[in-house]
Design a protein around this motif. Structure first.
Motif, PDB file in Angstrom:
ATOM      1  N   ARG A  56     106.990  31.569   7.096  1.00 38.64           N
ATOM      2  CA  ARG A  56     106.527  32.874   6.623  1.00 38.64           C
ATOM      3  C   ARG A  56     107.225  33.343   5.335  1.00 38.64           C
ATOM      4  O   ARG A  56     107.315  34.520   5.068  1.00 38.64           O
ATOM      5  CB  ARG A  56     106.670  33.941   7.704  1.00 38.64           C
ATOM      6  N   TYR A  83      99.065  39.167   7.244  1.00 39.74           N
ATOM      7  CA  TYR A  83     100.298  38.983   8.012  1.00 39.74           C
ATOM      8  C   TYR A  83     101.486  39.222   7.104  1.00 39.74           C
ATOM      9  O   TYR A  83     101.389  39.164   5.885  1.00 39.74           O
ATOM     10  CB  TYR A  83     100.362  37.589   8.645  1.00 39.74           C
ATOM     11  N   LYS A  84     102.604  39.512   7.736  1.00 41.48           N
ATOM     12  CA  LYS A  84     103.815  39.822   6.988  1.00 41.48           C
ATOM     13  C   LYS A  84     104.574  38.531   6.690  1.00 41.48           C
ATOM     14  O   LYS A  84     104.701  37.663   7.533  1.00 41.48           O
ATOM     15  CB  LYS A  84     104.716  40.773   7.763  1.00 41.48           C
ATOM     16  N   ASN A  85     105.069  38.462   5.477  1.00 40.56           N
ATOM     17  CA  ASN A  85     105.920  37.354   5.062  1.00 40.56           C
ATOM     18  C   ASN A  85     107.344  37.854   4.961  1.00 40.56           C
ATOM     19  O   ASN A  85     107.588  39.015   4.619  1.00 40.56           O
ATOM     20  CB  ASN A  85     105.503  36.813   3.700  1.00 40.56           C
ATOM     21  N   GLU A  86     108.279  36.960   5.245  1.00 39.52           N
ATOM     22  CA  GLU A  86     109.685  37.286   5.038  1.00 39.52           C
ATOM     23  C   GLU A  86     110.031  36.819   3.649  1.00 39.52           C
ATOM     24  O   GLU A  86     109.755  35.696   3.273  1.00 39.52           O
ATOM     25  CB  GLU A  86     110.538  36.547   6.075  1.00 39.52           C
TER      26      GLU A  86
END
Length: 89
Positions: A56, A83-86
């Motif tokens: 991610r 979606y969330k990315n780090e």
């Protein structure tokens, strides 16, 4: 039921819920459908890029989604969900 829906129901027998994002779908394809991270790396152009996507740290691009959907026969709508990315440090 349309022919496409029948095909997808057979190919994707478990329901992919709204809480599952594209990375979860890719991980499912690797864990349950016999694909490998090496195959993903070949589709995306490098091992590091595949690793970044699966961890991610890199978002999927439209081109990546097209390649994965075509090669692995994954419905594209499962890969285009937000979606969330780090962010990498």
């Amino acid at each position: 039921m349309a022919l496409v829906e029948l095909y997808e129901a057979k190919r994707w027998p478990i329901a992919i819920g709204e809480d599952q994002d594209p990375v979860d779908v890719l991980q499912y394809a690797i864990d349950e459908l016999g694909h490998t991270q090496t195959e993903l790396a070949e589709l995306l152009g490098s091992r590091s890029r595949a690793s970044e996507v699966l961890s991610r740290r890199r978002a999927l691009t439209v081109e990546m989604i097209r390649k994965i959907a075509d090669a692995w026969k994954i419905p594209a709508d499962l890969l285009v969900r937000p979606y969330k990315n780090e962010h990498a440090a």
